[in-house]
Design a protein around this motif. Structure first.
Motif, PDB file in Angstrom:
ATOM      1  N   CYS A  75       7.555  21.812  63.191  1.00 17.72           N
ATOM      2  CA  CYS A  75       8.814  21.629  63.925  1.00 17.72           C
ATOM      3  C   CYS A  75       9.664  22.893  63.815  1.00 17.72           C
ATOM      4  O   CYS A  75       9.768  23.495  62.727  1.00 17.72           O
ATOM      5  N   ALA A  91       0.565   9.310  65.862  1.00 16.90           N
ATOM      6  CA  ALA A  91       0.552   8.964  64.441  1.00 16.90           C
ATOM      7  C   ALA A  91      -0.520   7.909  64.169  1.00 16.90           C
ATOM      8  O   ALA A  91      -1.019   7.230  65.076  1.00 16.90           O
ATOM      9  N   TYR A 102       4.068  16.463  65.623  1.00 20.50           N
ATOM     10  CA  TYR A 102       5.059  16.586  64.558  1.00 20.50           C
ATOM     11  C   TYR A 102       6.192  15.585  64.766  1.00 20.50           C
ATOM     12  O   TYR A 102       6.580  15.284  65.899  1.00 20.50           O
ATOM     13  N   ASP A 103       6.713  15.067  63.633  1.00 20.31           N
ATOM     14  CA  ASP A 103       7.906  14.208  63.669  1.00 20.31           C
ATOM     15  C   ASP A 103       9.117  15.112  63.457  1.00 20.31           C
ATOM     16  O   ASP A 103       9.483  15.422  62.325  1.00 20.31           O
ATOM     17  N   VAL A 135       5.380   4.170  68.973  1.00 25.37           N
ATOM     18  CA  VAL A 135       5.030   5.157  67.951  1.00 25.37           C
ATOM     19  C   VAL A 135       3.856   5.973  68.464  1.00 25.37           C
ATOM     20  O   VAL A 135       2.762   5.442  68.670  1.00 25.37           O
ATOM     21  N   SER A 162      12.816  13.033  62.560  1.00 27.80           N
ATOM     22  CA  SER A 162      12.868  12.210  61.338  1.00 27.80           C
ATOM     23  C   SER A 162      13.110  10.737  61.651  1.00 27.80           C
ATOM     24  O   SER A 162      13.759  10.027  60.896  1.00 27.80           O
ATOM     25  N   ASP A 163      12.581  10.292  62.778  1.00 25.70           N
ATOM     26  CA  ASP A 163      12.722   8.895  63.193  1.00 25.70           C
ATOM     27  C   ASP A 163      11.335   8.306  63.328  1.00 25.70           C
ATOM     28  O   ASP A 163      10.595   8.612  64.269  1.00 25.70           O
ATOM     29  N   GLU A 164      10.959   7.447  62.360  1.00 24.46           N
ATOM     30  CA  GLU A 164       9.605   6.904  62.377  1.00 24.46           C
ATOM     31  C   GLU A 164       9.390   5.936  63.531  1.00 24.46           C
ATOM     32  O   GLU A 164       8.248   5.628  63.876  1.00 24.46           O
ATOM     33  N   GLY A 188       7.517   7.791  66.048  1.00 26.30           N
ATOM     34  CA  GLY A 188       6.342   8.477  65.523  1.00 26.30           C
ATOM     35  C   GLY A 188       6.471   9.981  65.529  1.00 26.30           C
ATOM     36  O   GLY A 188       7.548  10.536  65.325  1.00 26.30           O
ATOM     37  N   CYS A 189       5.345  10.641  65.777  1.00 25.67           N
ATOM     38  CA  CYS A 189       5.284  12.110  65.813  1.00 25.67           C
ATOM     39  C   CYS A 189       5.433  12.510  67.279  1.00 25.67           C
ATOM     40  O   CYS A 189       4.453  12.741  67.991  1.00 25.67           O
ATOM     41  N   GLU A 190       6.680  12.570  67.712  1.00 26.00           N
ATOM     42  CA  GLU A 190       7.002  12.601  69.131  1.00 26.00           C
ATOM     43  C   GLU A 190       6.831  13.959  69.790  1.00 26.00           C
ATOM     44  O   GLU A 190       6.868  14.068  71.011  1.00 26.00           O
ATOM     45  N   CYS A 212       0.966  11.965  60.719  1.00 28.94           N
ATOM     46  CA  CYS A 212       0.845  12.457  62.092  1.00 28.94           C
ATOM     47  C   CYS A 212      -0.589  12.893  62.361  1.00 28.94           C
ATOM     48  O   CYS A 212      -1.302  13.355  61.461  1.00 28.94           O
TER      49      CYS A 212
END
Length: 623
Positions: free
Chosen positions: A306, A264, A284-285, A261, A288-290, A293-295, A279
């Protein structure tokens, strides 16, 4: 020949001396059996007497075969010498103590004498196998001499002095052995040490459950340095872990939320899945996959959020350059406008529809710039006209776009740079630079009402575009038409032809199979119905075959060997589309046989201007 074998046996010695003084004839070397040849010679399959290998008949020289071992593949080789090569081997394998029981997992390779098993030696086998092995040589005119030997193959249960195995003992799994005596497992099992093999471990010497244990220590399944894990935990390299809530072992032994992750804060593991609370700035995520994290870090393609893509022309419209500026409190897209567009919006908040250079600055309202900043750029009150046009100097200026902007008679048009008015003509008829063509009515500009003009034709010739096969017509409407409301350009790729028995339409002479090269050349009907399939039209030329001849009155009436229609009078090449192939003349604009047709011989070709040239641009004219 029989006398020679008697000589070899030491008989009739005196006769031998006399016979040796006589030369051998050619027939003396031919034979039907070995008896026809002298001693130690055999009769080969070709009926020739040849010397035996090693000067003796064929004989098996192998004395024993090695033992077989249960569970291993078996092979050994039997050898022979003498006789004539090549040899052929055969064998039968039976239980030594019961000859009625055959051994089907053993065979011998016929041309090599190799005894081999079809796989590992099975458990249920006789202790000894009788192998009767025979060899035939190639003598006796190919029938061969035979030698056979019987071998005994001993079947062993073991090969080393000890046979090792795992056995349960005292609540653990032990590693031990039994003795191997004369190939048989003998004696009681003796424990040696406790097992360290996870596939043989625990009270039942079974495989450890690798979800709960990863080691076998002293014959017991364990996880790292502790006992096998309970039902609620899983075994990882460092020990038993709760994969549902452990932040460093979340969902699997290899998932560390602190590593996977990114960008974040507020990390946690819930129900075996990594989660976060928010984040960090500039991340930014976007998927939408926690779990990761904010990949995405802020950049040109994800600037303020995004998909805030500064380089996307559908989002930041009409931008020449765009980049994400990360130096302020928040990231923001900085752009420069493309030519003819400006950022005329003054609001601090821009909607997605007006991001970027949203205003065209080549319009009457904003001519060369934003009129909100400079009122003179609004052409509504300009004395030069209310249209925005090129000023001829690389800029824009207000000018005329209709005759109403010109202080001249209404039979002229406003065209060109800065109020350039031109008279009505075939090149400027219904509007500026809108010339009269076959497609829009005809080649002539005619005033049909006061101040109203129309492109018209005078006769059918006007509508054919120089191609006498065109079906376009002028009367009775004085407008070129193919049929009904259909008009064609009159070029080879938009020609008026019949598309069936009663209807006309616009076709491409390059590819239309019933109007190929010129109107009414039907590739599917050539050969008086002898065709068994439609023939394709390629580059205005029909294909041909043994049943389909090339069409007459076309640009390619001759069928070449390759199955391609050509014009022999045009150097063996098809004529240009829209011309005919006339024997002895070349390619002609008129149908062959018309009075004195003007033709082109190769390498010249017709141009639509009606001239025969060495080089030309199709439908434009000679260069």
């Amino acid at each position: 020949m029989t006398i020679w074998r008697m000589i070899g046996l030491g008989i009739m010695t005196v006769f031998v001396f006399g016979a040796c003084s006589q030369p051998l004839g050619e027939d003396d070397l031919k034979c039907e059996t070995n008896e026809d040849c002298k001693i130690l010679y055999g009769c080969d399959p070709n009926g020739d007497c040849l010397a035996f290998v090693h000067d003796k008949p064929v004989v098996i020289i192998t004395e024993t075969l090695k033992p077989a071992l249960i569970g291993d593949d078996y092979w050994d080789t039997v050898s022979a010498e003498g006789g004539l090569l090549p040899y052929s081997w055969s064998a039968t394998f039976t239980d030594k103590n019961d000859s009625g029981v055959t051994i089907d997992w053993l065979t011998i390779v016929a041309d090599a004498g190799r005894v081999e098993s079809s796989g590992p030696v099975p458990l249920s086998v006789p202790e000894e196998i009788s192998a009767v092995i025979s060899v035939h040589d190639s003598s006796n005119a190919g029938e061969g001499d035979l030698d056979s030997e019987t071998f005994i193959i001993k079947v062993n249960e073991c090969a080393e002095d000890k046979v090792y195995s795992y056995q349960p003992q005292d609540g653990a799994c032990w590693f031990g052995w039994r003795a191997c005596v004369d190939g048989k497992i003998s004696g009681d099992w003796t424990a040696d040490s406790k097992s360290s093999d996870v596939n043989n471990c625990g009270p039942a010497c079974a495989s450890c459950d690798l979800q709960k244990a990863n080691l076998c220590v002293e014959g017991i399944c364990m996880c790292a340095a502790e006992a096998a894990c309970d039902a609620a935990r899983a075994c990882c390299d460092s020990g038993c872990k709760d994969l549902t809530s452990d932040l460093n072992f979340c969902g699997s032994c290899t998932t560390d939320c602190e590593v996977t992750v990114v960008g974040a804060v507020g990390l946690s593991c819930l129900a075996g899945a990594c989660q976060y609370t928010s984040c960090t700035d500039g991340n930014y995520d976007c998927n939408s996959d926690e779990s990761d994290g904010c990949e995405v870090a802020a950049g040109d393609t994800n600037c303020l959020a995004c998909d805030d893509d500064c380089t996307n022309p559908n989002l930041y419209i009409h931008a020449a350059t765009a980049a994400c500026d990360l130096g302020g409190a928040d990231p923001v897209c900085l752009i420069t406008c493309a030519d003819s567009f400006g950022d005329c919006q003054t609001d601090d908040i821009q909607t997605p529809a007006t991001l970027g250079c949203e205003t065209a600055i080549d319009t009457a309202t904003n001519c060369g710039g934003c009129s909100d900043d400079n009122p003179a750029l609004d052409c509504a009150d300009s004395f030069n006209g209310n249209a925005c046009i090129d000023d001829g100097l690389g800029g824009l200026t207000c000018g005329c776009v209709t005759v109403d902007n010109c202080d001249i008679a209404t039979d002229q048009l406003c065209c060109g740079v800065i109020a350039a008015c031109v008279p009505r003509s075939a090149d400027h008829c219904t509007a500026c630079f809108e010339g009269c063509t076959i497609l829009n009515g005809g080649p002539s500009c005619v005033e049909i009402n006061e101040g109203e003009y129309e492109c018209q034709c005078v006769d059918d010739i006007d509508c054919k575009g120089g191609y006498d096969f065109s079906e376009a017509e002028c009367p009775p409407s004085n407008l070129c038409n193919c049929q009904g409301a259909i008009s064609c350009a009159g070029t080879v790729d938009d020609m008026c032809c019949y598309i069936d028995a009663s209807n006309k339409g616009c076709v491409d002479l390059n590819t239309d199979e019933i109007n190929c090269g010129v109107c009414n050349i039907d590739c599917a009907k050539i050969g008086d119905g002898a065709c068994d399939a439609d023939q394709a039209c390629t580059d205005g030329v029909c294909g041909c075959s043994i049943n389909c001849v090339c069409p007459d009155d076309s640009g390619a009436p001759d069928c070449a060997i390759e199955g391609v229609c050509v014009c022999f009078a045009y150097d063996g090449e098809p004529c240009p589309i829209g011309t005919y192939c006339c024997p002895g003349q070349g390619c002609c604009k008129e149908v062959c046989g018309t009075p004195s047709p003007t033709c082109c011989e190769p390498p010249k070709e017709w141009c639509s201007s009606g001239e025969c040239c060495d080089s030309c641009e199709p439908d434009i004219g000679c260069l």
